[in-house]
Design a protein around this motif. Structure first.
Motif, short mmCIF file in Angstrom:
data_model
loop_
_atom_site.label_atom_id
_atom_site.label_comp_id
_atom_site.label_asym_id
_atom_site.label_seq_id
_atom_site.Cartn_x
_atom_site.Cartn_y
_atom_site.Cartn_z
N LYS A 1 22.42 37.62 61.10
CA LYS A 1 23.58 38.15 60.45
C LYS A 1 24.34 37.05 60.02
CE LYS A 1 26.25 39.89 64.19
NZ LYS A 1 26.79 41.25 64.84
N SER A 2 24.47 36.00 60.76
CA SER A 2 25.53 34.86 60.74
C SER A 2 24.99 33.93 59.84
CB SER A 2 25.86 34.36 62.01
OG SER A 2 24.57 34.01 62.72
N GLY A 3 23.43 34.10 59.62
CA GLY A 3 22.73 32.83 58.58
C GLY A 3 21.60 32.34 59.14
N PRO A 4 20.65 31.38 58.38
CA PRO A 4 19.64 31.09 58.79
C PRO A 4 19.55 30.24 60.07
CG PRO A 4 20.19 30.01 56.87
CD PRO A 4 21.29 30.83 57.45
N VAL A 5 18.36 30.18 60.90
CA VAL A 5 18.06 28.98 61.77
C VAL A 5 16.68 28.60 61.38
CG1 VAL A 5 17.69 28.90 64.27
CG2 VAL A 5 19.44 30.48 63.46
N VAL A 6 16.56 27.30 61.60
CA VAL A 6 15.44 26.91 61.13
C VAL A 6 14.88 26.09 62.47
CG1 VAL A 6 14.25 25.02 59.74
CG2 VAL A 6 15.92 26.30 58.77
#
Length: 188
Positions: free
Chosen positions: A33-38
């Protein structure tokens, strides 16, 4: 002088390569929900575990799976596709006890240290019991070194990992109304 620099550069590169993950491994992208993680997968260190994560991600098995155990200053655990799917069969009391329909994996322990951002495979007391669950380290935990399979490292979006809702420290990090992985796919 030039050959000395080349030898020195090669020695330094070899030394660094032996304690870090591969520079060009396959990637997973987790949407939070806070953004992408790669995550860069450690195909060279734990090829079977990396392949399992890619397989489950591309099949959509990790979509909407809860971060069921999150301990401040330690790690965030997720990946229970059996009991952790928050849109299909979520069982808060059983989340963390399941796996996937695939067989458990033989351990692929390495000398890669558990540092901030490292991704490890969760397992039971048996070293060869990792299946689908994994955890992302908030901080170093040397006690895990050589005891759990390192399967990758966060290379982008650790600030989003830091925003995952923490669990109750008196309940081994169990999270009430947990955050989830919205979607997970291979590639970055």
């Amino acid at each position: 002088m030039r050959s000395f620099r080349l030898v020195l550069a090669a020695a330094l590169a070899f030394g660094l390569a032996s304690t870090t993950l591969a520079a060009a491994g396959d990637k997973l992208t987790i949407e939070l929900k806070s953004g992408p993680v790669v995550i860069e997968l450690a195909d060279d260190v734990a090829p079977n575990h990396a392949a399992r994560l890619k397989e489950l991600a591309d099949a959509g098995e990790y979509d909407n799976v809860a971060f069921h155990r999150v301990i401040e200053g330690f790690m965030a655990q997720t990946g229970d596709v059996e009991f952790g799917d928050m849109e299909n069969g979520f069982s808060p009391d059983r989340a963390g006890m399941g796996g996937s329909s695939k067989p458990d994996l033989k351990a692929e322990f390495s000398d890669v240290p558990f540092e901030r951002g490292v991704v490890g495979m969760a397992r039971s007391q048996s070293p060869d019991s990792a299946n689908s669950q994994f955890f992302i380290m908030f901080a170093p935990a040397p006690g895990l070194n050589g005891q759990y399979t390192v399967v990758g490292k966060v290379i982008d979006g650790m600030d989003n990992v830091d925003k995952i809702k923490r669990g109750d420290p008196n309940a081994n990090g169990r999270v009430i109304d947990p955050d989830r992985m919205i979607s997970v796919r291979s590639g970055g």
